[in-house]
Motif scaffolding. Structure first.
Motif, PDB file in Angstrom:
ATOM      1  N   TRP A 104      16.515  33.562  46.921  1.00 51.52           N
ATOM      2  CA  TRP A 104      16.015  34.996  46.205  1.00 51.52           C
ATOM      3  C   TRP A 104      17.148  35.032  45.021  1.00 51.52           C
ATOM      4  O   TRP A 104      18.180  34.768  44.854  1.00 51.52           O
ATOM      5  CB  TRP A 104      16.406  36.129  47.149  1.00 51.52           C
ATOM      6  CG  TRP A 104      16.180  37.536  46.846  1.00 51.52           C
ATOM      7  CD1 TRP A 104      15.179  38.004  46.310  1.00 51.52           C
ATOM      8  CD2 TRP A 104      17.101  38.624  46.793  1.00 51.52           C
ATOM      9  NE1 TRP A 104      15.208  39.291  45.829  1.00 51.52           N
ATOM     10  CE2 TRP A 104      16.344  39.888  46.315  1.00 51.52           C
ATOM     11  CE3 TRP A 104      18.395  38.811  47.319  1.00 51.52           C
ATOM     12  CZ2 TRP A 104      16.977  40.912  46.235  1.00 51.52           C
ATOM     13  CZ3 TRP A 104      18.791  40.033  47.437  1.00 51.52           C
ATOM     14  CH2 TRP A 104      18.114  41.286  46.752  1.00 51.52           C
ATOM     15  N   ASP A 105      16.583  35.799  43.898  1.00 49.87           N
ATOM     16  CA  ASP A 105      17.247  35.845  42.780  1.00 49.87           C
ATOM     17  C   ASP A 105      17.940  37.220  42.483  1.00 49.87           C
ATOM     18  O   ASP A 105      18.537  37.708  41.441  1.00 49.87           O
ATOM     19  CB  ASP A 105      16.209  35.745  41.436  1.00 49.87           C
ATOM     20  CG  ASP A 105      15.065  36.666  41.491  1.00 49.87           C
ATOM     21  OD1 ASP A 105      15.010  37.455  42.343  1.00 49.87           O
ATOM     22  OD2 ASP A 105      14.261  36.541  40.554  1.00 49.87           O
ATOM     23  N   GLY A 106      17.708  38.151  43.489  1.00 46.11           N
ATOM     24  CA  GLY A 106      18.201  39.367  43.476  1.00 46.11           C
ATOM     25  C   GLY A 106      17.422  40.427  42.838  1.00 46.11           C
ATOM     26  O   GLY A 106      17.718  41.656  43.046  1.00 46.11           O
ATOM     27  N   LYS A 126      11.359  36.957  49.046  1.00 43.64           N
ATOM     28  CA  LYS A 126      12.283  35.947  49.162  1.00 43.64           C
ATOM     29  C   LYS A 126      11.785  34.874  49.896  1.00 43.64           C
ATOM     30  O   LYS A 126      11.285  34.813  50.986  1.00 43.64           O
ATOM     31  CB  LYS A 126      13.410  36.752  50.153  1.00 43.64           C
ATOM     32  CG  LYS A 126      13.985  37.791  49.616  1.00 43.64           C
ATOM     33  CD  LYS A 126      15.151  38.410  50.717  1.00 43.64           C
ATOM     34  CE  LYS A 126      15.735  39.714  50.123  1.00 43.64           C
ATOM     35  NZ  LYS A 126      14.901  40.750  50.311  1.00 43.64           N
ATOM     36  N   HIS A 127      12.008  33.549  49.341  1.00 48.19           N
ATOM     37  CA  HIS A 127      11.159  32.461  49.593  1.00 48.19           C
ATOM     38  C   HIS A 127      12.387  31.711  50.788  1.00 48.19           C
ATOM     39  O   HIS A 127      13.458  31.206  50.210  1.00 48.19           O
ATOM     40  CB  HIS A 127      10.993  31.515  48.497  1.00 48.19           C
ATOM     41  CG  HIS A 127       9.853  32.174  47.392  1.00 48.19           C
ATOM     42  ND1 HIS A 127       8.682  32.219  47.986  1.00 48.19           N
ATOM     43  CD2 HIS A 127       9.726  32.707  46.535  1.00 48.19           C
ATOM     44  CE1 HIS A 127       7.678  32.651  47.009  1.00 48.19           C
ATOM     45  NE2 HIS A 127       8.717  33.011  45.861  1.00 48.19           N
ATOM     46  N   PHE A 128      12.005  31.340  51.570  1.00 53.62           N
ATOM     47  CA  PHE A 128      12.793  30.765  52.865  1.00 53.62           C
ATOM     48  C   PHE A 128      12.877  29.381  52.291  1.00 53.62           C
ATOM     49  O   PHE A 128      11.753  28.562  52.232  1.00 53.62           O
ATOM     50  CB  PHE A 128      12.145  30.752  54.332  1.00 53.62           C
ATOM     51  CG  PHE A 128      13.013  30.401  55.291  1.00 53.62           C
ATOM     52  CD1 PHE A 128      14.102  31.103  55.628  1.00 53.62           C
ATOM     53  CD2 PHE A 128      12.547  29.249  55.975  1.00 53.62           C
ATOM     54  CE1 PHE A 128      14.738  30.406  56.707  1.00 53.62           C
ATOM     55  CE2 PHE A 128      13.332  28.568  56.733  1.00 53.62           C
ATOM     56  CZ  PHE A 128      14.505  29.132  57.385  1.00 53.62           C
ATOM     57  N   ILE A 129      14.136  28.940  52.322  1.00 56.70           N
ATOM     58  CA  ILE A 129      14.151  27.350  52.078  1.00 56.70           C
ATOM     59  C   ILE A 129      15.223  26.794  53.154  1.00 56.70           C
ATOM     60  O   ILE A 129      15.520  25.532  52.924  1.00 56.70           O
ATOM     61  CB  ILE A 129      14.888  27.119  50.539  1.00 56.70           C
ATOM     62  CG1 ILE A 129      16.265  28.029  50.582  1.00 56.70           C
ATOM     63  CG2 ILE A 129      13.837  27.650  49.585  1.00 56.70           C
ATOM     64  CD1 ILE A 129      17.030  27.609  49.109  1.00 56.70           C
ATOM     65  N   ILE A 165      20.810  36.409  56.264  1.00 51.03           N
ATOM     66  CA  ILE A 165      19.380  36.161  56.172  1.00 51.03           C
ATOM     67  C   ILE A 165      19.060  35.675  54.554  1.00 51.03           C
ATOM     68  O   ILE A 165      18.295  34.723  54.491  1.00 51.03           O
ATOM     69  CB  ILE A 165      18.672  37.347  56.313  1.00 51.03           C
ATOM     70  CG1 ILE A 165      18.725  37.706  57.803  1.00 51.03           C
ATOM     71  CG2 ILE A 165      17.102  37.136  56.126  1.00 51.03           C
ATOM     72  CD1 ILE A 165      18.122  38.988  58.341  1.00 51.03           C
ATOM     73  N   VAL A 166      19.679  36.155  53.731  1.00 49.26           N
ATOM     74  CA  VAL A 166      19.327  35.918  52.315  1.00 49.26           C
ATOM     75  C   VAL A 166      19.921  34.606  51.880  1.00 49.26           C
ATOM     76  O   VAL A 166      19.407  34.085  51.029  1.00 49.26           O
ATOM     77  CB  VAL A 166      20.140  36.928  51.200  1.00 49.26           C
ATOM     78  CG1 VAL A 166      20.156  36.509  49.872  1.00 49.26           C
ATOM     79  CG2 VAL A 166      19.392  38.446  51.347  1.00 49.26           C
TER      80      VAL A 166
END
Length: 287
Positions: free
Chosen positions: A39-41, A46-49, A33-34
């Motif tokens: 996501w920067d952790g 969490k921005h979906f791209i 998913i990630v």
């Protein structure tokens, strides 16, 4: 009472299933998913791209180099572990003096930590080999092999093989000992040579074991990390996919991008493993 006894087996299996779901399946799904985010952790958002991370992978020069290095290392590990492991297993199968000692000695590296072994060999490569070269006045040994790409590649492969071939030896030896003796004796009576017995009888029985060794060597090569960190930390073009993934996630805080590498690597391992199992299953002996 009988009904209760029927479900006892599930009670014993349940803890392992729960642990597997928590510590393997859940992180696996989360990682996939990630991989579709930026996501920067650290942040809670969490921005979906979409597939952007996966598309950027193949235009990333560091990723392409790491793929090349990792594939070369993986091929070397697979070929040598299978060949050397099989040869040593055949020799250990014979009744020779100190057979038990040799079996234990060959398996000993498997119980050691990969990082510990690599740190020891790192000292040997950096200080031991140059000292020997200077003492014997051998030009080829005067330089630290980790200082150039070819030497570092050979050194990494050697360390991984020194430790990695131990388990294949044990597996092949177990496979050889499981071959029915009556078949071998019948073939000997019919005039079959040792070479014919090995290739026509023993080797087909070893194909399931060979599949396991192939998958283990494939996994070790594609996920190589400890040895590379201890020996070169990716210098002189020896950065594996595992090390690149770690650097992107921990050092650059690109967890989404790093997870896309991990997901792609996971898919590649599954596909190659399934192909190998499918091919070997056509030729293995059905007992």
């Amino acid at each position: 009472m009988k009904l209760a006894n029927k479900y006892w087996k599930y009670a014993f299996v349940l803890p392992m299933v729960v642990l597997y779901l928590i510590f393997f399946m859940y992180p696996l799904v989360q990682g996939i998913i990630v991989s579709f985010t930026s996501w920067d952790g650290l942040s809670s958002v969490k921005h979906f791209i979409g597939l952007k991370n996966y598309m950027n992978l193949f235009s990333d020069n560091d990723f392409v180099k790491s793929i090349s290095f990792t594939l070369e290392l993986t091929i070397v590990l697979i070929v040598i572990e299978i060949v050397v492991g099989l040869v040593i297993a055949v020799l250990l199968e014979r009744k020779i003096k100190f057979n038990s000692f040799f079996r234990t000695a060959y398996f000993f590296p498997a119980v050691l930590s990969g990082m510990t072994v690599s740190l020891i060999f790192s000292q040997i490569f950096q200080y031991g080999i140059p000292e020997v070269g200077n003492g014997l006045n051998i030009a080829a040994l005067k330089l630290n092999p980790l200082s150039n790409h070819t030497g570092a590649f050979i050194a990494i492969a050697f360390v991984m093989l020194w430790q990695g071939v131990a388990l294949p030896i044990l597996l092949f030896l177990a496979g050889l000992m499981s071959v029915p003796k009556d078949i071998i004796e019948a073939a000997s009576v019919d005039g079959a040579t040792s070479k014919q017995i090995f290739f026509k009888i023993k080797l087909p029985f070893l194909l399931p074991t060979l599949s396991i060794v192939f998958i283990l060597a494939l996994k070790a090569g594609l996920l190589a990390f400890d040895q590379i960190v201890a020996l070169t930390y990716g210098s002189v073009d020896t950065q594996s996919i595992g090390l690149l993934l770690y650097n992107d996630a921990v050092s650059s805080f690109r967890f989404g991008y790093a997870n896309s590498m991990g997901t792609l690597l996971f898919i590649v391992i599954i596909i190659l493993s399934l192909i190998q199992i499918k091919v070997s299953s056509r030729y293995e002996v059905r007992q």
